[in-house]
Design a protein around this motif. Structure first.
Motif, mmCIF file in Angstrom:
data_model
loop_
_atom_site.group_PDB
_atom_site.id
_atom_site.type_symbol
_atom_site.label_atom_id
_atom_site.label_comp_id
_atom_site.label_asym_id
_atom_site.label_seq_id
_atom_site.Cartn_x
_atom_site.Cartn_y
_atom_site.Cartn_z
ATOM 1 N N ILE A 80 0.850 -1.209 0.000
ATOM 2 C CA ILE A 80 0.000 0.000 0.000
ATOM 3 C C ILE A 80 0.881 1.254 0.000
ATOM 4 C CG2 ILE A 80 -1.626 1.342 1.429
ATOM 5 C CD1 ILE A 80 -2.855 -1.425 2.253
ATOM 6 N N HIS A 81 1.946 1.204 0.789
ATOM 7 C CA HIS A 81 2.867 2.347 0.853
ATOM 8 C C HIS A 81 3.473 2.632 -0.526
ATOM 9 C CE1 HIS A 81 5.948 5.014 2.551
ATOM 10 N NE2 HIS A 81 6.795 4.419 1.719
ATOM 11 N N HIS A 82 3.821 1.556 -1.241
ATOM 12 C CA HIS A 82 4.515 1.710 -2.525
ATOM 13 C C HIS A 82 3.580 2.152 -3.657
ATOM 14 C CE1 HIS A 82 7.070 1.123 -5.907
ATOM 15 N NE2 HIS A 82 6.483 0.002 -6.308
ATOM 16 N N ASN A 83 2.515 1.414 -3.892
ATOM 17 C CA ASN A 83 1.657 1.761 -5.046
ATOM 18 C C ASN A 83 0.169 1.528 -4.762
ATOM 19 O OD1 ASN A 83 1.465 -0.969 -5.072
ATOM 20 N ND2 ASN A 83 2.492 -1.292 -7.041
ATOM 21 N N ASN A 84 -0.166 1.562 -3.477
ATOM 22 C CA ASN A 84 -1.564 1.412 -3.050
ATOM 23 C C ASN A 84 -2.170 0.060 -3.437
ATOM 24 O OD1 ASN A 84 -3.380 2.648 -1.385
ATOM 25 N ND2 ASN A 84 -4.536 3.614 -3.025
ATOM 26 N N SER A 85 -1.287 -0.927 -3.688
ATOM 27 C CA SER A 85 -1.786 -2.275 -4.010
ATOM 28 C C SER A 85 -2.274 -2.940 -2.720
ATOM 29 C CB SER A 85 -0.665 -3.106 -4.626
ATOM 30 O OG SER A 85 -1.002 -4.462 -4.603
ATOM 31 N N LYS A 86 -3.475 -3.463 -2.775
ATOM 32 C CA LYS A 86 -4.058 -4.037 -1.551
ATOM 33 C C LYS A 86 -3.949 -5.565 -1.510
ATOM 34 C CE LYS A 86 -7.157 -0.226 -0.441
ATOM 35 N NZ LYS A 86 -6.617 0.760 -1.354
#
Length: 345
Positions: A80-86
């Motif tokens: 999430i921090h990197h590319n908002n991937s959940k």
């Protein structure tokens, strides 16, 4: 330098996150850990019936899966921090599986070294099948973990996680030795604690951060969080050896003293009762040593000082994880530090 007379600056983490949605780490990590033990058993596919029985005995699905849970939460927080991937990547979940396998193999070997007869409220492998077969079962679990690690196909991740296995062995050797000098003794104890307990959590967290985010600063945050939580976890474990009843802990109390080990509460107590020095050096081997040391610890502030030290490590872990972007997983990892301090088994 480890002495603290006040705990007023240790605010409860649950207060800290009251503005944001409360997250139970175990509930949040549950989805990614579904079928965890079934997947571990698939890694341990073996034709020998007895070896299979031994592996199944420990991977019975009744463990809390504390380490895999931290790993999947850290994976999500970093993604999430990197590319908002959940989503948790398959390779990140594999790290969680491998971490639990390495941890369990180390328990099997520890029980042999300590000649332990109970673990998690049931008989140990060495008690049921004997020491030789227990050692081989631990080796087998480690080899299966290594195969699963190789399958990830990332040399950096292999390097990070094999460091854990080296640290476990070095930590065991450190535990077999002792230091005469008081300051050296405490440093020796903390280094042993890192290698035997915290390295696995620190390096597993680092591994999933590498898989989810290219930023070395994030890798360091993940590593430091895992390291600090891991040391705090073991410090509280050492406290519980003096304060918990055997039924609760799943192993006999004063187990460490009986093994000749001077943990945090003993080392702090020794500062108030210098006569404990001789007992520490002879590893509580004389008749009555264990009982006397037990009394000294409970008369001293050793338990309290060790708890304060664990609080310091949890505080450091919280400070690290707060550097990541806000997410439910980040808050769950913050709350986890409070759970480590409050646990009673």
């Amino acid at each position: 330098r480890f002495h603290h007379t006040s705990t007023s600056h240790w605010c409860s983490c649950s207060k800290t996150i009251s503005d944001e949605k409360y997250q139970d780490p175990f509930q949040l990590g549950k989805k990614d850990l579904k079928n965890l033990y079934e997947d571990i058993k698939k890694e341990l596919l073996v034709s020998a019936a007895e070896l299979k029985e031994m592996c199944d005995y420990y991977f019975d699905g009744k463990g809390k899966a504390f380490r895999p849970m931290i790993v999947v939460l850290m994976a999500r927080a970093c993604n999430i921090h990197h590319n908002n991937s959940k989503e948790v990547q398959a390779s990140q979940r594999s790290v969680a599986i491998i971490a639990e396998m390495i941890h369990t193999a180390s328990l099997v070997h520890d029980d042999v070294i300590d000649d332990a007869n109970s673990r998690r409220g049931k008989r140990t492998l060495n008690q049921i099948w004997g020491e030789r077969k227990a050692v081989l079962a631990g080796d087998f679990i480690l080899s299966a973990a290594s195969v699963a690690l190789a399958r990830i196909g990332n040399t950096t991740i292999i390097s990070v996680l094999t460091q854990v296995i080296e640290d476990l062995v070095r930590g065991e050797f450190l535990q077999l030795g002792s230091k005469e000098n008081e300051n050296e003794r405490f440093a020796h104890y903390l280094e042993k604690t890192f290698k035997k307990t915290a390295s696995l959590i620190a390096n597993s967290c680092k591994a999933v951060s590498i898989l989810g985010c290219p930023d070395p600063k994030v890798h360091e945050i993940a590593y430091q969080y895992g390291k600090n939580v891991g040391i705090a976890f073991q410090l509280i474990d050492d406290v519980l050896d003096f304060t918990s009843c055997a039924d609760h802990l799943g192993k006999p109390t004063a187990a460490d003293l009986k093994l000749g080990l001077a943990t945090g509460p003993v080392l702090f107590a020794c500062r108030q009762f210098p006569e404990m020095n001789a007992m520490i050096m002879r590893r509580f081997s004389k008749p009555g040593d264990v009982e006397r040391a037990w009394k000294y610890v409970l008369q001293s502030d050793g338990v309290q000082q060790t708890t304060y030290l664990a609080q310091r490590y949890c505080h450091a872990a919280t400070r690290e994880i707060r550097k990541l972007r806000p997410s439910p997983e980040r808050e769950a990892l913050v709350h986890l530090t409070e759970m480590v301090l409050m646990r009673d088994k």
